[in-house]
Write a protein that holds these residues in place. Structure first.
Motif, PDB file in Angstrom:
ATOM      1  N   GLN A 194       1.113  -1.676   0.319  1.00 46.61           N
ATOM      2  CA  GLN A 194      -0.377  -0.495   0.248  1.00 46.61           C
ATOM      3  C   GLN A 194       0.823   0.661  -0.052  1.00 46.61           C
ATOM      4  OE1 GLN A 194      -2.972   0.174  -0.223  1.00 46.61           O
ATOM      5  NE2 GLN A 194      -3.949  -1.061   1.129  1.00 46.61           N
ATOM      6  N   PRO A 195       2.263   1.330   1.018  1.00 46.10           N
ATOM      7  CA  PRO A 195       2.672   2.890   0.695  1.00 46.10           C
ATOM      8  C   PRO A 195       3.147   3.116  -0.311  1.00 46.10           C
ATOM      9  CG  PRO A 195       3.635   0.863   1.971  1.00 46.10           C
ATOM     10  CD  PRO A 195       2.086   0.697   1.397  1.00 46.10           C
ATOM     11  N   ILE A 196       3.079   1.968  -1.914  1.00 44.51           N
ATOM     12  CA  ILE A 196       4.164   3.196  -2.701  1.00 44.51           C
ATOM     13  C   ILE A 196       2.769   2.752  -3.799  1.00 44.51           C
ATOM     14  CG2 ILE A 196       6.031   2.457  -4.598  1.00 44.51           C
ATOM     15  CD1 ILE A 196       7.230   1.736  -1.436  1.00 44.51           C
ATOM     16  N   LYS A 197       3.347   4.294  -4.384  1.00 44.69           N
ATOM     17  CA  LYS A 197       2.511   4.347  -5.971  1.00 44.69           C
ATOM     18  C   LYS A 197       3.258   4.567  -7.190  1.00 44.69           C
ATOM     19  CE  LYS A 197      -1.468   6.850  -7.251  1.00 44.69           C
ATOM     20  NZ  LYS A 197      -2.988   6.032  -7.379  1.00 44.69           N
ATOM     21  N   VAL A 198       2.653   3.924  -7.870  1.00 48.41           N
ATOM     22  CA  VAL A 198       3.868   4.006  -9.331  1.00 48.41           C
ATOM     23  C   VAL A 198       2.852   4.456 -10.211  1.00 48.41           C
ATOM     24  CG1 VAL A 198       4.965   2.619 -10.841  1.00 48.41           C
ATOM     25  CG2 VAL A 198       4.684   1.731  -8.587  1.00 48.41           C
ATOM     26  N   LEU A 199       3.262   5.354 -11.395  1.00 52.02           N
ATOM     27  CA  LEU A 199       2.410   5.855 -12.942  1.00 52.02           C
ATOM     28  C   LEU A 199       3.089   5.640 -13.177  1.00 52.02           C
ATOM     29  CD1 LEU A 199       0.928   9.295 -10.940  1.00 52.02           C
ATOM     30  CD2 LEU A 199      -0.570   7.069 -11.323  1.00 52.02           C
ATOM     31  N   ARG A 200       2.232   5.437 -14.510  1.00 52.12           N
ATOM     32  CA  ARG A 200       4.263   5.623 -16.110  1.00 52.12           C
ATOM     33  C   ARG A 200       2.813   6.536 -16.962  1.00 52.12           C
ATOM     34  NH1 ARG A 200       2.678   3.574 -20.303  1.00 52.12           N
ATOM     35  NH2 ARG A 200       1.268   1.722 -19.149  1.00 52.12           N
ATOM     36  N   CYS A 201       4.081   7.841 -17.742  1.00 59.58           N
ATOM     37  CA  CYS A 201       3.205   8.385 -19.054  1.00 59.58           C
ATOM     38  C   CYS A 201       4.319   8.240 -20.090  1.00 59.58           C
ATOM     39  CB  CYS A 201       3.334  10.110 -18.189  1.00 59.58           C
ATOM     40  SG  CYS A 201       2.886  10.911 -19.621  1.00 59.58           S
TER      41      CYS A 201
ATOM     42  N   LEU B  27      -6.217   9.490 -17.027  1.00 62.55           N
ATOM     43  CA  LEU B  27      -5.691   9.567 -17.789  1.00 62.55           C
ATOM     44  C   LEU B  27      -4.349   8.947 -17.974  1.00 62.55           C
ATOM     45  CD1 LEU B  27      -7.853   6.020 -17.768  1.00 62.55           C
ATOM     46  CD2 LEU B  27      -6.352   6.461 -16.052  1.00 62.55           C
ATOM     47  N   SER B  28      -3.782  10.440 -18.170  1.00 64.28           N
ATOM     48  CA  SER B  28      -2.417  10.788 -18.698  1.00 64.28           C
ATOM     49  C   SER B  28      -1.524  10.062 -18.139  1.00 64.28           C
ATOM     50  CB  SER B  28      -1.896  12.537 -19.339  1.00 64.28           C
ATOM     51  OG  SER B  28      -0.939  11.776 -20.007  1.00 64.28           O
ATOM     52  N   TYR B  29      -1.984   9.770 -16.753  1.00 62.31           N
ATOM     53  CA  TYR B  29      -0.590   9.282 -15.786  1.00 62.31           C
ATOM     54  C   TYR B  29      -1.267   7.852 -15.465  1.00 62.31           C
ATOM     55  CZ  TYR B  29       2.332  12.921 -15.600  1.00 62.31           C
ATOM     56  OH  TYR B  29       3.329  14.342 -16.239  1.00 62.31           O
ATOM     57  N   ILE B  30      -0.603   7.059 -16.592  1.00 63.89           N
ATOM     58  CA  ILE B  30      -1.016   5.323 -16.344  1.00 63.89           C
ATOM     59  C   ILE B  30      -0.996   4.879 -14.565  1.00 63.89           C
ATOM     60  CG2 ILE B  30      -2.004   3.134 -17.134  1.00 63.89           C
ATOM     61  CD1 ILE B  30      -1.439   4.317 -19.514  1.00 63.89           C
ATOM     62  N   PRO B  31      -2.148   4.051 -14.241  1.00 68.10           N
ATOM     63  CA  PRO B  31      -2.131   3.237 -12.517  1.00 68.10           C
ATOM     64  C   PRO B  31      -0.380   1.823 -12.999  1.00 68.10           C
ATOM     65  CG  PRO B  31      -3.687   3.421 -12.408  1.00 68.10           C
ATOM     66  CD  PRO B  31      -3.614   3.997 -14.139  1.00 68.10           C
ATOM     67  N   GLU B  32       1.027   1.869 -12.531  1.00 69.42           N
ATOM     68  CA  GLU B  32       1.349   0.394 -12.489  1.00 69.42           C
ATOM     69  C   GLU B  32       1.172   0.447 -10.668  1.00 69.42           C
ATOM     70  OE1 GLU B  32       1.316  -0.665 -15.131  1.00 69.42           O
ATOM     71  OE2 GLU B  32       1.682   1.053 -16.759  1.00 69.42           O
ATOM     72  N   PHE B  33       2.367  -0.525 -11.160  1.00 67.31           N
ATOM     73  CA  PHE B  33       2.569  -1.946  -9.691  1.00 67.31           C
ATOM     74  C   PHE B  33       3.613  -2.169  -9.234  1.00 67.31           C
ATOM     75  CE2 PHE B  33       1.877  -6.577  -7.538  1.00 67.31           C
ATOM     76  CZ  PHE B  33       0.695  -5.940  -7.318  1.00 67.31           C
ATOM     77  N   ALA B  34       3.051  -2.122  -7.806  1.00 60.83           N
ATOM     78  CA  ALA B  34       4.794  -2.116  -7.037  1.00 60.83           C
ATOM     79  C   ALA B  34       4.484  -3.160  -5.589  1.00 60.83           C
ATOM     80  CB  ALA B  34       4.908  -1.174  -5.926  1.00 60.83           C
ATOM     81  N   TRP B  35       5.850  -3.870  -6.100  1.00 57.75           N
ATOM     82  CA  TRP B  35       5.746  -5.539  -5.173  1.00 57.75           C
ATOM     83  C   TRP B  35       7.175  -4.717  -3.872  1.00 57.75           C
ATOM     84  CZ3 TRP B  35       2.900  -9.611  -4.141  1.00 57.75           C
ATOM     85  CH2 TRP B  35       3.265 -10.375  -3.131  1.00 57.75           C
ATOM     86  N   LYS B  36       5.764  -4.567  -2.705  1.00 53.84           N
ATOM     87  CA  LYS B  36       7.641  -4.074  -1.420  1.00 53.84           C
ATOM     88  C   LYS B  36       7.962  -5.640  -0.665  1.00 53.84           C
ATOM     89  CE  LYS B  36       6.182  -1.712   1.624  1.00 53.84           C
ATOM     90  NZ  LYS B  36       5.914  -3.174   2.892  1.00 53.84           N
ATOM     91  N   GLN B  37       9.174  -5.791  -0.761  1.00 49.32           N
ATOM     92  CA  GLN B  37      10.016  -6.833  -0.321  1.00 49.32           C
ATOM     93  C   GLN B  37      10.280  -6.791   0.627  1.00 49.32           C
ATOM     94  OE1 GLN B  37      12.836 -10.052  -1.722  1.00 49.32           O
ATOM     95  NE2 GLN B  37      11.621 -11.640  -0.975  1.00 49.32           N
ATOM     96  N   THR B  38      10.369  -7.122   2.377  1.00 53.76           N
ATOM     97  CA  THR B  38      11.343  -6.773   3.407  1.00 53.76           C
ATOM     98  C   THR B  38      12.250  -7.800   3.266  1.00 53.76           C
ATOM     99  OG1 THR B  38       8.697  -7.339   4.711  1.00 53.76           O
ATOM    100  CG2 THR B  38       9.742  -5.238   4.633  1.00 53.76           C
ATOM    101  N   TYR B  39      12.699  -7.831   4.260  1.00 56.59           N
ATOM    102  CA  TYR B  39      13.869  -8.579   4.614  1.00 56.59           C
ATOM    103  C   TYR B  39      13.041 -10.231   5.915  1.00 56.59           C
ATOM    104  CZ  TYR B  39      17.363  -5.408   3.207  1.00 56.59           C
ATOM    105  OH  TYR B  39      18.530  -5.412   2.389  1.00 56.59           O
ATOM    106  N   SER B  40      13.439 -11.143   5.884  1.00 54.91           N
ATOM    107  CA  SER B  40      12.053 -12.075   6.417  1.00 54.91           C
ATOM    108  C   SER B  40      12.918 -12.180   7.855  1.00 54.91           C
ATOM    109  CB  SER B  40      12.814 -13.527   6.238  1.00 54.91           C
ATOM    110  OG  SER B  40      14.118 -13.428   5.841  1.00 54.91           O
TER     111      SER B  40
END
Ligand SMILES: [Zn+2]
Ligand SMILES: [Zn+2]
Ligand SMILES: [Zn+2]
Ligand SMILES: [Zn+2]
Length: 350
Positions: A97-104, A337-350
């Motif tokens: 959730q805390p990350i948001k990605v956009l592409r143009c 929609l000029s800025y299109i949402p994309e997707f982020a996957w956050k990985q933490t150390y175990s």
């Protein structure tokens, strides 16, 4: 035996920028911090799109990477933007959730930039070409509100007008409009601004085989312990393996903040919480998303987060960014929609 493997990865590093003009949008920068350099300066995303769903605070611009798509004329110019929440407690394990990605994207022929490449030897700050939207003076998102006294400075809303007032007050009554636009001192809302330079990763030694034989000899040594110890040890070895691989690979260039390898594979920092294909949602256009780049933990040491304030310690092992495999272009009739949402996957150390 020579275990050298060719790398297809490009690495991003922080470069102190002597001339911040270089980071204007007309030079198509890849950069960290400051305000976003919007590729499409007309259809700017608004603050509502950047409210963290966990803490309900506004996210802050983290970085942008200029990454044209050579296979798509409509993405002759192409920039990926990453925003993040500044509340430490929002960085829970398994939560993106805390990350948001956009592409143009923009085609080579467009309303905002010359058909020919910019002149990087003669930097200028002028970037007023085409019809440009007003930006918030604090965060750089759409500035739909205007200071009611001077009517020169714009804000995304009341909150940013409020936090800017002590900086803006002395200039508010001045008639020199250039003074108004000067950035205020000691603003800590934004991350500090630097250029990101991209270089090819050098070929590396694949030491995986050595690690495996090491692990084997460790397991042999472990036969001296009882069954419980052994199980714990085996779990640790497994855990360590991906983490060690991660550490070893980045140890050649420890200051890397970006690993860019579109359609390649991310370098995960742990065996845990690696996404399956079904965890990566398709683009709005229906096409699958592919891995494009990842953000590395070294970046955290460069963000001016106040680690003495408990809830400001944001954290990640790595953040993998997935984008539309077709670099689709938005429906031009829909400004938003000029800025299109994309997707982020956050990985933490175990
Ligand atoms: Zn948050
Ligand atoms: Zn704002
Ligand atoms: Zn004012
Ligand atoms: Zn798409």
């Amino acid at each position: 035996m020579d275990n050298t493997v060719e790398s297809s990865v490009d690495l991003g590093f922080i470069e102190k920028c002597s001339d911040l003009c270089r980071l204007n949008r007309c030079y198509f920068p890849s950069k960290l911090g400051g305000k976003p350099a919007w590729l499409d300066p007309k259809h700017i995303p608004s603050v509502e799109d950047f409210i963290c769903q966990s803490c309900l605070k506004q996210m802050v611009f983290l970085l942008q990477i200029y990454a044209p798509d050579g296979n798509n004329d409509k993405a002759f110019h192409r920039t990926i933007y990453v925003f993040c929440c500044k509340t430490g407690s929002c960085y829970k394990h398994g939560d993106n959730q805390p990350i948001k990605v956009l592409r143009c994207n923009l085609p080579r022929k467009n309303d905002f930039y010359s058909y020919n490449p910019p002149d990087y030897d003669n930097l200028s700050s002028s970037e007023d070409r085409g019809n440009i939207a007003s930006l918030c003076h604090v965060c750089g998102l759409a500035g739909t509100k205007t200071c009611s006294q001077c009517k020169v400075i714009n804000y995304c809303g009341k909150e940013h007008q409020r936090i800017d007032w002590k900086f803006h007050k002395p200039f508010c009554v001045e008639s020199d409009t250039e003074l108004h636009k000067k950035p205020g001192k000691e603003r800590t809302y934004l991350f500090s601004e630097n250029e990101i330079i991209i270089e090819a990763e050098e070929d590396f030694q694949d030491e995986d085989k050595n690690v495996e034989s090491n692990a084997k000899s460790k397991t042999a040594a472990a036969s001296l312990f009882d069954e419980n110890d052994l199980q714990e040890f085996a779990g640790m070895c497994k855990e360590d393996k991906q983490f060690l691989k991660f550490q070893r690979r980045i140890s050649h260039e420890p200051e890397q903040i970006i690993r860019y390898d579109r359609r390649g594979k991310p370098l995960w920092c742990s065996d845990n919480f690696i996404p399956q294909a079904s965890n990566i949602p398709p683009c709005l256009c229906g096409s699958e998303r592919v891995y494009e780049f990842q953000i590395m933990p070294y970046l955290l040491s460069h963000l001016n987060v106040d680690t003495t304030v408990e809830d400001e310690t944001i954290d990640w092992g790595t953040i993998a960014i997935y984008t539309c495999s077709k670099s689709c272009s938005p429906d031009v009739s829909n400004d938003k929609l000029s800025y299109i949402p994309e997707f982020a996957w956050k990985q933490t150390y175990s």
